[in-house]
Design a protein around this motif. Structure first.
Motif, PDB file in Angstrom:
ATOM      1  N   LYS A  42       0.798  -1.612  -0.092  1.00  0.00           N
ATOM      2  CA  LYS A  42       0.158  -0.198  -0.113  1.00  0.00           C
ATOM      3  C   LYS A  42       0.936   1.326   0.195  1.00  0.00           C
ATOM      4  O   LYS A  42       0.494   1.780  -0.489  1.00  0.00           O
ATOM      5  CB  LYS A  42      -1.431   0.126   1.508  1.00  0.00           C
ATOM      6  CG  LYS A  42      -1.779  -1.146   1.379  1.00  0.00           C
ATOM      7  CD  LYS A  42      -3.280  -1.292   2.537  1.00  0.00           C
ATOM      8  CE  LYS A  42      -2.014  -1.679   3.303  1.00  0.00           C
ATOM      9  NZ  LYS A  42      -1.455  -2.566   3.923  1.00  0.00           N
ATOM     10  N   THR A  43       1.530   1.563   1.157  1.00  0.00           N
ATOM     11  CA  THR A  43       2.965   2.666   0.831  1.00  0.00           C
ATOM     12  C   THR A  43       2.800   2.290  -0.425  1.00  0.00           C
ATOM     13  O   THR A  43       3.976   3.812  -0.807  1.00  0.00           O
ATOM     14  CB  THR A  43       3.750   2.581   1.897  1.00  0.00           C
ATOM     15  OG1 THR A  43       2.747   2.066   3.316  1.00  0.00           O
ATOM     16  CG2 THR A  43       4.470   3.629   2.629  1.00  0.00           C
ATOM     17  N   PHE A  44       4.380   1.520  -1.036  1.00  0.00           N
ATOM     18  CA  PHE A  44       4.308   1.035  -2.130  1.00  0.00           C
ATOM     19  C   PHE A  44       4.473   1.959  -3.005  1.00  0.00           C
ATOM     20  O   PHE A  44       4.503   2.206  -4.203  1.00  0.00           O
ATOM     21  CB  PHE A  44       5.320   0.363  -2.345  1.00  0.00           C
ATOM     22  CG  PHE A  44       6.117   0.236  -3.727  1.00  0.00           C
ATOM     23  CD1 PHE A  44       7.603  -0.114  -3.392  1.00  0.00           C
ATOM     24  CD2 PHE A  44       6.142  -0.254  -4.912  1.00  0.00           C
ATOM     25  CE1 PHE A  44       8.406  -0.403  -4.273  1.00  0.00           C
ATOM     26  CE2 PHE A  44       7.210  -0.733  -6.005  1.00  0.00           C
ATOM     27  CZ  PHE A  44       7.623  -0.861  -5.464  1.00  0.00           C
ATOM     28  N   THR A  62       6.227   8.358   2.660  1.00  0.00           N
ATOM     29  CA  THR A  62       6.503   7.214   4.154  1.00  0.00           C
ATOM     30  C   THR A  62       5.286   6.408   4.356  1.00  0.00           C
ATOM     31  O   THR A  62       4.627   7.487   5.228  1.00  0.00           O
ATOM     32  CB  THR A  62       7.898   7.035   4.556  1.00  0.00           C
ATOM     33  OG1 THR A  62       7.518   8.263   5.547  1.00  0.00           O
ATOM     34  CG2 THR A  62       8.342   7.163   4.530  1.00  0.00           C
ATOM     35  N   SER A  63       4.812   5.220   5.710  1.00  0.00           N
ATOM     36  CA  SER A  63       4.335   5.267   6.386  1.00  0.00           C
ATOM     37  C   SER A  63       4.977   5.634   8.794  1.00  0.00           C
ATOM     38  O   SER A  63       4.419   4.122   8.783  1.00  0.00           O
ATOM     39  CB  SER A  63       3.080   4.732   6.375  1.00  0.00           C
ATOM     40  OG  SER A  63       2.345   4.981   5.058  1.00  0.00           O
ATOM     41  N   PRO A  64       5.878   6.720   9.000  1.00  0.00           N
ATOM     42  CA  PRO A  64       5.630   6.203  10.143  1.00  0.00           C
ATOM     43  C   PRO A  64       4.622   6.215  10.618  1.00  0.00           C
ATOM     44  O   PRO A  64       3.670   6.887  10.910  1.00  0.00           O
ATOM     45  CB  PRO A  64       6.354   7.644  10.707  1.00  0.00           C
ATOM     46  CG  PRO A  64       6.006   9.200   9.339  1.00  0.00           C
ATOM     47  CD  PRO A  64       5.137   7.755   8.547  1.00  0.00           C
ATOM     48  N   PHE A  81      -3.002   8.916   4.002  1.00  0.00           N
ATOM     49  CA  PHE A  81      -3.892   8.945   5.445  1.00  0.00           C
ATOM     50  C   PHE A  81      -3.430   7.070   5.457  1.00  0.00           C
ATOM     51  O   PHE A  81      -3.238   6.453   4.463  1.00  0.00           O
ATOM     52  CB  PHE A  81      -5.165   8.819   5.693  1.00  0.00           C
ATOM     53  CG  PHE A  81      -6.010  10.192   5.342  1.00  0.00           C
ATOM     54  CD1 PHE A  81      -5.933  10.823   4.046  1.00  0.00           C
ATOM     55  CD2 PHE A  81      -6.498  10.221   6.538  1.00  0.00           C
ATOM     56  CE1 PHE A  81      -6.804  12.043   4.638  1.00  0.00           C
ATOM     57  CE2 PHE A  81      -6.407  11.365   6.120  1.00  0.00           C
ATOM     58  CZ  PHE A  81      -6.797  12.705   5.511  1.00  0.00           C
ATOM     59  N   ASP A  82      -2.754   6.472   6.591  1.00  0.00           N
ATOM     60  CA  ASP A  82      -2.394   5.672   6.856  1.00  0.00           C
ATOM     61  C   ASP A  82      -3.032   5.249   8.061  1.00  0.00           C
ATOM     62  O   ASP A  82      -2.902   6.180   9.172  1.00  0.00           O
ATOM     63  CB  ASP A  82      -1.236   5.034   7.020  1.00  0.00           C
ATOM     64  CG  ASP A  82      -1.275   3.672   8.062  1.00  0.00           C
ATOM     65  OD1 ASP A  82      -1.343   3.375   8.056  1.00  0.00           O
ATOM     66  OD2 ASP A  82       0.651   3.401   7.575  1.00  0.00           O
ATOM     67  N   VAL A  83      -4.251   4.589   8.564  1.00  0.00           N
ATOM     68  CA  VAL A  83      -5.385   4.551   9.539  1.00  0.00           C
ATOM     69  C   VAL A  83      -5.305   3.204   9.552  1.00  0.00           C
ATOM     70  O   VAL A  83      -6.103   2.778  10.826  1.00  0.00           O
ATOM     71  CB  VAL A  83      -7.166   5.130   8.861  1.00  0.00           C
ATOM     72  CG1 VAL A  83      -7.027   6.471   9.002  1.00  0.00           C
ATOM     73  CG2 VAL A  83      -7.253   3.822   7.928  1.00  0.00           C
ATOM     74  N   ILE A 109      -6.143   6.571   1.195  1.00  0.00           N
ATOM     75  CA  ILE A 109      -5.934   6.447   2.770  1.00  0.00           C
ATOM     76  C   ILE A 109      -5.339   4.553   2.601  1.00  0.00           C
ATOM     77  O   ILE A 109      -6.179   3.468   1.729  1.00  0.00           O
ATOM     78  CB  ILE A 109      -7.723   6.465   2.990  1.00  0.00           C
ATOM     79  CG1 ILE A 109      -8.071   7.685   3.067  1.00  0.00           C
ATOM     80  CG2 ILE A 109      -7.526   5.797   4.622  1.00  0.00           C
ATOM     81  CD1 ILE A 109      -8.661   8.342   1.941  1.00  0.00           C
ATOM     82  N   GLU A 110      -4.747   4.753   3.834  1.00  0.00           N
ATOM     83  CA  GLU A 110      -4.279   3.158   3.546  1.00  0.00           C
ATOM     84  C   GLU A 110      -5.061   2.627   4.488  1.00  0.00           C
ATOM     85  O   GLU A 110      -5.840   3.554   5.843  1.00  0.00           O
ATOM     86  CB  GLU A 110      -2.519   2.917   4.099  1.00  0.00           C
ATOM     87  CG  GLU A 110      -1.820   3.004   2.964  1.00  0.00           C
ATOM     88  CD  GLU A 110      -0.735   2.946   3.527  1.00  0.00           C
ATOM     89  OE1 GLU A 110      -0.084   1.727   3.859  1.00  0.00           O
ATOM     90  OE2 GLU A 110       0.611   3.784   2.874  1.00  0.00           O
ATOM     91  N   TRP A 111      -5.330   1.402   4.768  1.00  0.00           N
ATOM     92  CA  TRP A 111      -6.009   0.930   5.599  1.00  0.00           C
ATOM     93  C   TRP A 111      -7.275   1.213   5.130  1.00  0.00           C
ATOM     94  O   TRP A 111      -8.506   0.936   6.592  1.00  0.00           O
ATOM     95  CB  TRP A 111      -5.396   0.630   7.035  1.00  0.00           C
ATOM     96  CG  TRP A 111      -4.578  -0.608   6.946  1.00  0.00           C
ATOM     97  CD1 TRP A 111      -2.886   0.267   7.316  1.00  0.00           C
ATOM     98  CD2 TRP A 111      -4.428  -1.813   7.309  1.00  0.00           C
ATOM     99  NE1 TRP A 111      -2.086  -0.457   6.918  1.00  0.00           N
ATOM    100  CE2 TRP A 111      -3.508  -2.206   7.472  1.00  0.00           C
ATOM    101  CE3 TRP A 111      -5.525  -2.747   7.368  1.00  0.00           C
ATOM    102  CZ2 TRP A 111      -2.675  -3.560   7.435  1.00  0.00           C
ATOM    103  CZ3 TRP A 111      -4.395  -3.837   7.399  1.00  0.00           C
ATOM    104  CH2 TRP A 111      -3.458  -4.823   7.312  1.00  0.00           C
TER     105      TRP A 111
HETATM  106 MG    MG Z   1       1.886   0.921   4.385  1.00  0.00          MG
END
Ligand code: MG
Ligand code: ATP
Length: 162
Positions: A42-44, A62-64, A81-83, A109-111
């Motif tokens: 997803k981040t890639f 990135t998704s810190p 977003f990474d939820v 939006i990830e997840w």
């Molecule tokens: Mg990710």
């Protein structure tokens, strides 16, 4: 009405190509919902989409841990977003998600499955499935007329991996 297309991403290069192509086709206000297990990509994929949207430095994507939203400068702003760590949907509302969706930027939006009821009705859903070490499947669903057109364009440009 909704429509699903299937893309074969059999290497990271293909995921990059897929994401960059999608990024080039996006429009201001577009909403992309990413779904898939840990490490699916997803981040890639977000990084590749950001490249397609003309981000200067893709390494910024990135998704810190504990950061729920990051904003990047590109052709239009990108709201990433990474939820994953969100405990309740209300947290997403508190982030001002609705304002982001109503803005000029592109939201990714990830997840996204964790906040599905809070997404705009019209959006593009990309579900990533892990089918091998380097292989992923993307199941892409268009919700709404604009996303249906977008998915048509994407399928035309990427006929080989369909
Ligand atoms: Mg990710
Ligand atoms: N075809 C492929 N497409 C995308 N990533 C791939 C592919 N093949 C291998 N990978 C690897 O899978 C990993 C995907 O990591 P990534 O952080 O993007 O996953 P994620 O879905 O965001 O995970 P998380 O749920 O932790 O946020 C990367 O290390 C990437 O190199």
């Amino acid at each position: 009405m909704e429509r699903i297309s299937h893309f074969e991403l059999s290497s990271i290069a293909q995921t990059e190509h897929f994401g960059q192509t999608l990024g080039r086709l996006l429009f201001p206000g577009a909403v992309i919902a990413l779904v898939g297990p840990l490490g699916a990509g997803k981040t890639f994929l977000t990084r590749a989409i950001a490249q397609g949207l003309g981000i200067d430095d893709p390494a910024l994507v990135t998704s810190p841990t504990f950061v729920l939203i990051q904003e990047y400068k590109a052709r239009w702003p990108i709201y990433h977003f990474d939820v994953y760590r969100l405990k309740q949907g209300s947290g997403f509302t508190d982030l001002g998600a609705a304002e982001y969706f109503a803005g000029e930027g592109v939201s990714i939006i990830e997840w996204a499955d964790k906040v599905m009821p809070l997404l705009p009705r019209e959006h593009l859903r990309i579900e990533l499935l892990v089918s091998g070490d380097q292989a992923r499947q993307a199941l892409v669903t268009a919700y709404g007329e604009r996303y249906d057109q977008l998915l048509n364009q994407l399928s035309e440009v990427l006929p080989k991996i369909r």
